[in-house]
Design a protein around this motif. Structure first.
Motif, PDB file in Angstrom:
ATOM      1  N   SER A   1       0.812  -1.212   0.000  1.00 52.55           N
ATOM      2  CA  SER A   1       0.000   0.000   0.000  1.00 52.55           C
ATOM      3  C   SER A   1       0.848   1.266   0.000  1.00 52.55           C
ATOM      4  O   SER A   1       0.339   2.347  -0.196  1.00 52.55           O
ATOM      5  CB  SER A   1      -0.948   0.011   1.208  1.00 52.55           C
ATOM      6  OG  SER A   1      -0.176   0.013   2.404  1.00 52.55           O
TER       7      SER A   1
ATOM      8  N   SER B   1       4.491   8.854  -5.300  1.00 57.33           N
ATOM      9  CA  SER B   1       3.699   9.561  -6.298  1.00 57.33           C
ATOM     10  C   SER B   1       4.618  10.159  -7.340  1.00 57.33           C
ATOM     11  O   SER B   1       5.805  10.330  -7.123  1.00 57.33           O
ATOM     12  CB  SER B   1       2.861  10.657  -5.637  1.00 57.33           C
ATOM     13  OG  SER B   1       3.720  11.647  -5.123  1.00 57.33           O
TER      14      SER B   1
ATOM     15  N   PRO C   1      -5.982   6.333  -0.810  1.00 61.55           N
ATOM     16  CA  PRO C   1      -6.348   6.614  -2.205  1.00 61.55           C
ATOM     17  C   PRO C   1      -7.049   7.962  -2.311  1.00 61.55           C
ATOM     18  O   PRO C   1      -7.837   8.331  -1.436  1.00 61.55           O
ATOM     19  CB  PRO C   1      -7.297   5.476  -2.574  1.00 61.55           C
ATOM     20  CG  PRO C   1      -7.168   4.458  -1.502  1.00 61.55           C
ATOM     21  CD  PRO C   1      -6.597   5.122  -0.310  1.00 61.55           C
TER      22      PRO C   1
END
Length: 144
Positions: free
Chosen positions: A3, A7, A18
């Motif tokens: 997870s 970015s 998210p």
């Protein structure tokens, strides 16, 4: 862990939620932030202030997003590192929520038209009401 990701253009070490989930949480928080003062005004008997307070909330949110986008575009923003992440999430979540709301509005508006057109094709296959509305005349039939 899986997870945890990096970015594009903004490297950080750690887990993140998210963006659609963050957008939902931000929009719910903003609705709650707008609803509580309006309810307090309603309890005091100020019923005509509802629309004015919503317009003020929308304008102030729009101004905050405009200013936050200006800060994100500056050179010094990357120097903030993790301290700038909440501002970046605020802007991205609001923009994503706006895009989702506009897309849903467009989709459901067109879905009603498609449903009515499909119903028209089943009930009256020779006449298309859509064509009648556009041209205001029966469609010309071709020679056989």
């Amino acid at each position: 862990p899986r997870s945890c990701r990096r970015s594009r253009g903004f490297q950080r070490h750690g887990c993140h939620l998210p963006l659609p989930l963050v957008a939902l949480v931000v929009v719910v928080a903003e609705i709650g932030e707008a609803a509580f003062p309006v309810c307090a005004l309603e309890q005091h008997g100020w019923r005509r202030t509802f629309v004015g307070s919503l317009v003020l909330k929308l304008l102030l949110t729009s101004l905050a997003l405009f200013l936050a986008e200006g800060v994100l575009a500056r050179k010094y923003f990357k120097a903030l590192g993790a301290f700038g992440r909440p501002l970046e999430l605020f802007v991205q979540a609001n923009r994503l929520a706006r895009d989702l709301a506009v897309s849903a509005l467009i989709f459901w508006t067109l879905a009603i038209g498609v449903l009515l057109n499909s119903l028209n094709e089943v009930v009256c296959p020779k006449y298309n009401l859509h064509q009648l509305f556009i041209y205001r005349a029966c469609p010309l039939q071709t020679a056989k």
